[in-house]
Design an enzyme around this catalytic site. Sequence first.
Site, short mmCIF file in Angstrom:
data_model
loop_
_atom_site.label_atom_id
_atom_site.label_comp_id
_atom_site.label_asym_id
_atom_site.label_seq_id
_atom_site.Cartn_x
_atom_site.Cartn_y
_atom_site.Cartn_z
CG HIS A 1 -6.69 0.09 19.81
ND1 HIS A 1 -5.37 -0.28 19.94
CD2 HIS A 1 -6.73 1.39 20.19
CE1 HIS A 1 -4.65 0.73 20.39
NE2 HIS A 1 -5.46 1.76 20.55
CB CYS B 1 -2.11 5.70 24.35
SG CYS B 1 -3.58 4.66 24.40
#
Length: 649
Positions: free
Chosen positions: A67, A180
């Site tokens: 991503h 994250c």
Amino acid sequence: MTLTELIRFDLIQFGFKATDKKDALNKLTDMLVEKKVITTKDEFLNALLEREKLSTTGVGDGIAIPHAKASCFDKAMIIYAKSDDGVEWESFDSQPAKHIFMICAPANGADEHLKALSTLSTALMNPDVKGRLDKATTKEEVQSIFEDFVKSTEEPKKEPEEESIKSDEKRKYIVAVTACPTGIAHTFMAAEKIKEAAKEMGLDVKVETNGQIGVENKLTKEDIDRAEGIIVAADKKVEIARFDGHPTLFTKVADGINKPKELIQTILDGKASIYHHKGDEGSSEGDDGESVGRKIYKYLMDGVSNMLPFVVAGGILIALSFFWGINAFNPEDPSYNKFAELLFVLGKLSFSMMLPILAGFIGRSIADRPGFIVGMVGGILADPGILGLKSEAWLSYTPSGFLGALVAGFLAGGIIIVLRYAFSWIPRSMDGIKPIFLFPVLGSFIMGVLMLFVVNAPMAFIMTAFKNFIESMSGGEKVVLGFIVGSMMAIDMGGPINKAAYVTGTALVTTAGTAGSDVMAAVMVGGMVPPLAIALSATISKKLWSQAQRGSALVNYVMGFSFITEGAIPFAASNPLRVIPPLFVSSGVAGALSMVFDCKSKAPHGGMFAVLVGAVSNPIMYIIALIVGTVMGALLLIVSLNLGKKKEN
């Protein structure tokens, strides 16, 4: 925006094949260009590869969720590719990725889509969804799977977090925080895995997520006080001062996905340490388990990355001042120009900040804000001339330069760590005075003493010896040195090897002043060759690169002349064994020729711009070195890639 609105079912690929994750990302972005979703893939592909450097997006169980954000997207979308054989993705469980969900997000768009993206992470943790995906062979089946999942989540039900608060007080209760670096996928997958594991173990649970959309399900004081312990599965900074006095387990977000039951059991067994907040720490980056070498590298790169903008700005401004003459900044020189003097002064000011910024951010990465303050002081004292200090009979303000600033940065972190330990006896009610009073004052004093009486002299000696050694080289030795630093610029193109060569050149050009550095010149020409060679190869051989790559290959003319080596990364990533060796050799040759022609650069950046304004000596021969390296690189690329195509056929 729902999950089914985000997934591009018309672009689903079955039987997807790729040699590794770089090849997979390259093919998926090529497809986006071919389908006219985006016009060029470079920006997005680079963003995807940079994300992979932070930590793998292979989340295990045969799933990968690469991503990134890019300006080429008007709206968010998810691209799905199913691989029967699997693609090596360096996943947490070492299993190849068979289900690849590539999240494409707009760079500056609204963030309402991120909640739907988090739903994807939750869906993929669902055994029913995963099982049906394994068997799916048509786009219609995949669409039905996700439509059914979205419908099931829309059914009214109590939030798990609300249920946990109101449940039987006798049931054991744990809380967790997940985060994250990008806050899109891993954050929510770790949260879902921890929830599932807790449910299986008969526990109440609440998980706070620190994602791109901000903090959700924020833990309250009641949650923290009631919990058996806290799991912090984070790869970026999160708020941890609130956990003071509670059993807290710090780990990576990967562990939250990969081994949630082990983490929970550690809490239940009472093996988590009681966290004691030190007053000046407000975060955690979850680097437990990293090797010492890896941590040192991260600290160093934090300093270097923050230093480089000052180097580039200073170098370009100084180079601009040479446009009116090499000494036009000097009021006593016949070529004096007021505007040139202004540019030179501003450039020197920016340049002078290089060492304090380097040391400050190294110190900050080790010991947070107090480390930054003390590191800045050390960086300034690495070059006392910034303050106009002159040596006295009892005190010598010897500048130690780049090496001294490096040492100062790590010293700053060490000093603060020692001070924290030394003042750990102070009552917790007075913790607030440590980061704003005790640590800055005592740390700066200790740093000053160490830099002036211990560090500067030996580091200055080493730096001078290194500079003299370089200058003493002649003939073949210079050629070899030029080849080495030039080729280093083409090995990883913006990575640690490239940065090592660039930092070395920068360090030498700062000590050489207006005389310029031949090493810096070799480094710069070596860094210009890779993108230029790729652009020229695309011009000569129209079929060498794919149609999707051809347009972006020509953009590398601009990037190469601007000394932006990173323009070559997507092409090197598409076929590293065929692309990197030709670039390595040709960049090395250009660097060696630069040395042979005795070219010296007075600026640490600028590329052809620095040449045109007179910041590089022997400009004609320097351009010849660049042309030779570029042409050689293009020809070697054509031969190498064509040989590869013949073998494939």
